[in-house]
Design an enzyme around this catalytic site. Structure first.
Site, PDB file in Angstrom:
ATOM      1  N   LYS A   1      18.279  33.874  55.154  1.00 55.21           N
ATOM      2  CA  LYS A   1      19.248  33.943  56.273  1.00 55.21           C
ATOM      3  C   LYS A   1      18.990  35.225  56.987  1.00 55.21           C
ATOM      4  CE  LYS A   1      23.385  33.001  58.397  1.00 55.21           C
ATOM      5  NZ  LYS A   1      22.555  33.012  59.567  1.00 55.21           N
TER       6      LYS A   1
ATOM      7  N   LYS B   1      21.216  42.137  51.004  1.00 56.24           N
ATOM      8  CA  LYS B   1      22.447  42.224  51.476  1.00 56.24           C
ATOM      9  C   LYS B   1      23.115  40.889  51.152  1.00 56.24           C
ATOM     10  CE  LYS B   1      22.284  43.452  55.732  1.00 56.24           C
ATOM     11  NZ  LYS B   1      22.026  43.181  57.081  1.00 56.24           N
TER      12      LYS B   1
ATOM     13  N   LYS C   1      14.197  36.830  58.169  1.00 62.69           N
ATOM     14  CA  LYS C   1      14.289  37.622  59.541  1.00 62.69           C
ATOM     15  C   LYS C   1      13.246  37.149  60.423  1.00 62.69           C
ATOM     16  CE  LYS C   1      17.037  41.073  61.104  1.00 62.69           C
ATOM     17  NZ  LYS C   1      18.383  41.536  60.596  1.00 62.69           N
TER      18      LYS C   1
ATOM     19  N   THR D   1      30.272  42.324  62.210  1.00 59.78           N
ATOM     20  CA  THR D   1      29.568  43.406  61.583  1.00 59.78           C
ATOM     21  C   THR D   1      30.131  44.800  61.607  1.00 59.78           C
ATOM     22  OG1 THR D   1      27.505  42.488  62.708  1.00 59.78           O
ATOM     23  CG2 THR D   1      27.307  44.872  61.775  1.00 59.78           C
TER      24      THR D   1
ATOM     25  N   ASN E   1      26.322  45.639  70.171  1.00 63.13           N
ATOM     26  CA  ASN E   1      27.478  44.730  69.295  1.00 63.13           C
ATOM     27  C   ASN E   1      28.092  45.756  68.420  1.00 63.13           C
ATOM     28  OD1 ASN E   1      27.773  43.105  66.898  1.00 63.13           O
ATOM     29  ND2 ASN E   1      28.076  41.544  68.517  1.00 63.13           N
TER      30      ASN E   1
ATOM     31  N   SER F   1      28.774  34.946  59.564  1.00 55.37           N
ATOM     32  CA  SER F   1      27.540  33.808  59.549  1.00 55.37           C
ATOM     33  C   SER F   1      27.914  32.800  58.450  1.00 55.37           C
ATOM     34  CB  SER F   1      26.255  34.393  59.773  1.00 55.37           C
ATOM     35  OG  SER F   1      25.984  35.020  61.006  1.00 55.37           O
TER      36      SER F   1
HETATM   37  N1  NAI Z   1      24.692  42.034  65.388  1.00 58.50           N
HETATM   38  C1  NAI Z   1      24.576  41.860  64.098  1.00 58.50           C
HETATM   39  O1  NAI Z   1      25.339  40.957  63.627  1.00 58.50           O
HETATM   40  C2  NAI Z   1      24.206  42.854  63.071  1.00 58.50           C
HETATM   41  C3  NAI Z   1      23.299  43.823  63.425  1.00 58.50           C
HETATM   42  N2  NAI Z   1      22.930  44.638  62.668  1.00 58.50           N
HETATM   43  C4  NAI Z   1      22.214  46.036  62.928  1.00 58.50           C
HETATM   44  O2  NAI Z   1      22.846  46.595  63.794  1.00 58.50           O
HETATM   45  C5  NAI Z   1      21.885  47.452  64.608  1.00 58.50           C
HETATM   46  C6  NAI Z   1      22.337  47.076  65.959  1.00 58.50           C
HETATM   47  O3  NAI Z   1      22.147  45.854  66.233  1.00 58.50           O
HETATM   48  P1  NAI Z   1      23.299  45.333  67.369  1.00 58.50           P
HETATM   49  O4  NAI Z   1      24.411  46.042  67.932  1.00 58.50           O
HETATM   50  O5  NAI Z   1      23.205  43.930  67.220  1.00 58.50           O
HETATM   51  O6  NAI Z   1      22.049  45.426  68.724  1.00 58.50           O
HETATM   52  P2  NAI Z   1      22.520  45.406  70.236  1.00 58.50           P
HETATM   53  O7  NAI Z   1      21.243  45.034  70.736  1.00 58.50           O
HETATM   54  O8  NAI Z   1      23.755  44.678  70.519  1.00 58.50           O
HETATM   55  O9  NAI Z   1      22.645  46.873  70.547  1.00 58.50           O
HETATM   56  C7  NAI Z   1      21.692  47.951  70.408  1.00 58.50           C
HETATM   57  C8  NAI Z   1      22.120  48.863  70.822  1.00 58.50           C
HETATM   58  O10 NAI Z   1      21.133  50.271  70.344  1.00 58.50           O
HETATM   59  C9  NAI Z   1      20.818  51.296  71.379  1.00 58.50           C
HETATM   60  N3  NAI Z   1      19.684  51.715  71.022  1.00 58.50           N
HETATM   61  C10 NAI Z   1      18.136  51.013  70.987  1.00 58.50           C
HETATM   62  N4  NAI Z   1      17.435  51.901  70.662  1.00 58.50           N
HETATM   63  C11 NAI Z   1      18.222  53.325  70.521  1.00 58.50           C
HETATM   64  C12 NAI Z   1      17.718  54.576  70.334  1.00 58.50           C
HETATM   65  N5  NAI Z   1      16.602  54.908  69.944  1.00 58.50           N
HETATM   66  N6  NAI Z   1      18.888  55.587  70.304  1.00 58.50           N
HETATM   67  C13 NAI Z   1      20.242  54.914  70.524  1.00 58.50           C
HETATM   68  N7  NAI Z   1      20.542  53.899  70.793  1.00 58.50           N
HETATM   69  C14 NAI Z   1      19.426  53.001  70.883  1.00 58.50           C
HETATM   70  C15 NAI Z   1      20.610  49.919  72.540  1.00 58.50           C
HETATM   71  O11 NAI Z   1      20.842  50.623  73.826  1.00 58.50           O
HETATM   72  C16 NAI Z   1      22.023  49.321  72.383  1.00 58.50           C
HETATM   73  O12 NAI Z   1      23.023  50.076  72.862  1.00 58.50           O
HETATM   74  C17 NAI Z   1      20.595  46.876  64.251  1.00 58.50           C
HETATM   75  O13 NAI Z   1      19.990  47.660  63.376  1.00 58.50           O
HETATM   76  C18 NAI Z   1      20.629  45.606  63.524  1.00 58.50           C
HETATM   77  O14 NAI Z   1      19.726  45.000  62.844  1.00 58.50           O
HETATM   78  C19 NAI Z   1      22.984  44.717  61.177  1.00 58.50           C
HETATM   79  C20 NAI Z   1      24.056  43.564  60.908  1.00 58.50           C
HETATM   80  C21 NAI Z   1      24.296  42.307  61.736  1.00 58.50           C
HETATM   81  O1  AKG Z   2      24.387  37.150  60.571  1.00 59.47           O
HETATM   82  C1  AKG Z   2      23.213  36.742  60.075  1.00 59.47           C
HETATM   83  O2  AKG Z   2      22.970  35.877  59.443  1.00 59.47           O
HETATM   84  C2  AKG Z   2      22.249  37.564  59.884  1.00 59.47           C
HETATM   85  C3  AKG Z   2      22.447  39.199  60.658  1.00 59.47           C
HETATM   86  C4  AKG Z   2      21.438  40.047  60.237  1.00 59.47           C
HETATM   87  O3  AKG Z   2      20.109  39.830  60.786  1.00 59.47           O
HETATM   88  C5  AKG Z   2      21.624  41.250  59.656  1.00 59.47           C
HETATM   89  O4  AKG Z   2      22.754  41.338  58.903  1.00 59.47           O
HETATM   90  O5  AKG Z   2      20.916  42.225  59.521  1.00 59.47           O
END
Ligand code: NAI
Ligand code: AKG
Length: 421
Positions: free
Chosen positions: A69, A93, A105, A189, A219, A350
């Site tokens: 996953k 995790k 992934k 998250t 997000n 999820s």
């Molecule tokens: N979306 C999810 O369900 C989950 C996300 N994560 C992790 O959370 C983190 C963020 O993911 P999301 O919020 O989903 O992505 P997203 O694509 O919704 O947002 C990413 C954000 O990070 C910013 N960003 C990119 N590079 C940057 C930098 N160098 N400095 C500051 N900001 C920067 C972007 O502008 C954007 O605002 C990642 O590490 C992801 O793997 C972890 C668990 C679950």
């Molecule tokens: O929602 C999921 O299955 C995985 C989310 C994810 O990629 C993460 O936790 O880094």
């Protein structure tokens, strides 16, 4: 950046956890390598009639505890090494949370912001065409990650259904609600991290109103800001990939989110929010009680860890703090709530989505929130207690907690050979 690959650096945490447990060396050997990583090139038709190809990967790191996953990332700097490391973290995790999954992934090396909506849809469908035999509701279940979202998951689910001639919503999570997505996956998250901090607030020294700085405003970051503000805390700094803003008196989170949703950068919103534009890296060192990295890997490093003023770091991003930075933070008394626990709310909801898809019966939002809260508190407390009992960091405790479950499962499988790709 330090020595070795990103995966080598991540494996340091495994070795540290193993040193605290009586673990068979075979278990460590199995967890040191991804089981299978598939690489392909996606060739898609662009709107101008030309064809363009994009590198893509899917890694199934370990499936001992269940189907693999993990999310799919669309990012211009994605690499196979990053995908495998993210899949390693997913393995731990899912074990921390006791979800019946292994870790996986995927990624496409692309800047999705340069694609039109129709190009993005063709790319998403091409990904599913390439990996249709890798994924499956009992084999490997993708979800959103950086620069992917519910719309993309919806296209991929639809493509899978067309390829297989079935309707199989459980093949992918984070889908639009209309296609079998779960209520509460959008903010899961951030909400998981929020529940964790609230549950441990006394121990963390964060009881009562506190200030928060958030790196990354997508997000995870936006929803954390929203939840924190609604709970009476002050969000004083945020950043995106283009810059950061700071307002000690607190930012208007609703206006910030409205601005980002309209496609503006956080720095473009500074003037109307009465905020100061600061250098992106300065966000790490602003005056705030809680620092929330919610962007990418290795953002808090040996070079900037000493500037952190927060007393707690909540890792909503995967891998934002390097091992060297961990050491510096720990020496300075900063508590790091590690990614494999802190951001596990996403994969937990999820899991709820997958369960609901399989049973064909859907829960209301209250039930989702109650279940998520219970699981974050249960596993968060277990990890916290290990940290206290063994006098180790919360990260080491989370790995010990997960490794115990993984080793039990690996040993229960017996001596069957396994194949590492
Ligand atoms: N979306 C999810 O369900 C989950 C996300 N994560 C992790 O959370 C983190 C963020 O993911 P999301 O919020 O989903 O992505 P997203 O694509 O919704 O947002 C990413 C954000 O990070 C910013 N960003 C990119 N590079 C940057 C930098 N160098 N400095 C500051 N900001 C920067 C972007 O502008 C954007 O605002 C990642 O590490 C992801 O793997 C972890 C668990 C679950
Ligand atoms: O929602 C999921 O299955 C995985 C989310 C994810 O990629 C993460 O936790 O880094």
């Amino acid at each position: 950046m330090t020595d070795g690959s990103l995966l080598d650096r991540a494996l340091v945490r495994l070795e540290e956890a193993a040193s605290h447990l009586q673990i068979d060396q075979d278990v460590i050997e199995k967890l040191k390598y991804p089981r299978e990583t598939t690489k392909t090139r996606l060739l898609i038709r662009m709107d101008d009639g030309s064809r363009k190809s994009f590198l893509a990967w899917r890694c199934r790191y370990d499936d001992t505890r269940g189907p693999t996953k993990g999310g799919i990332r669309f990012h211009p700097e994605s690499t196979i090494e990053e995908v495998e490391t993210l899949a390693f973290w997913m393995t731990f995790k899912c074990a921390v949370m006791n979800l019946p999954y292994g870790g996986g992934k995927g990624a496409v090396r692309v800047d999705p912001h340069t694609l039109s909506k129709t190009e993005l849809e063709r790319l998403s469908r091409a990904y599913m065409q390439a990996f249709a035999t890798t994924v499956g509701p009992d084999r490997d279940i993708p979800a959103p990650d950086v620069y992917t979202n519910a719309m993309i998951m919806g296209w991929m689910a639809d493509e899978y259904n067309q390829i297989t001639g079935s309707v199989t919503p459980a093949v992918i999570t984070g889908k639009p609600i209309a296609l079998g997505g779960s209520l509460g996956r959008n903010d899961a998250t951030a909400r998981g991290g929020f529940y964790l901090v609230r549950h441990l607030a006394e121990e963390l020294g964060l009881a009562g109103s506190h200030t928060v700085a958030i790196q990354g405003f997508g997000n995870a970051g936006q929803f954390y800001a929203q939840l924190a503000a609604a709970d009476g805390h002050r969000v004083v700094a945020v950043s995106d990939s283009t810059g950061a803003i700071y307002r000690p008196g607190g930012l208007d989170v609703a206006r910030l989110i409205a601005g980002k949703t309209a496609g503006r950068r956080v720095t473009e919103l500074a003037a109307e929010l009465g905020a100061t534009i600061i250098a992106a890296d300065e966000l790490i060192g602003v005056e705030a009680d809680l620092l929330v990295p919610a962007a990418l890997e290795e953002m808090i490093t040996q070079a900037n860890a000493a500037t952190v003023k927060a007393r707690v770091v909540l890792e909503l991003a995967n891998g934002p703090v390097t091992a060297e930075a961990d050491k510096i933070l720990s020496e300075r008394g900063v508590i790091v709530l590690p990614d494999i626990l802190a951001n596990a709310g996403g994969v937990t909801v999820s899991y709820f989505e997958w369960v609901q898809n399989r049973q064909g019966f859907y829960w209301d939002l209250e039930e989702i929130h109650a279940r998520l809260k219970k699981m974050m508190e249960r596993e968060g407390r277990a990890v916290w207690d290990i940290a206290k009992d063994r006098s180790v960091s919360v990260r080491a405790a989370a790995y010990i907690h997960a490794l115990g479950r993984l080793s039990t499962a690996i040993e229960a499988h017996g001596t069957q050979p396994f194949f590492a790709g």
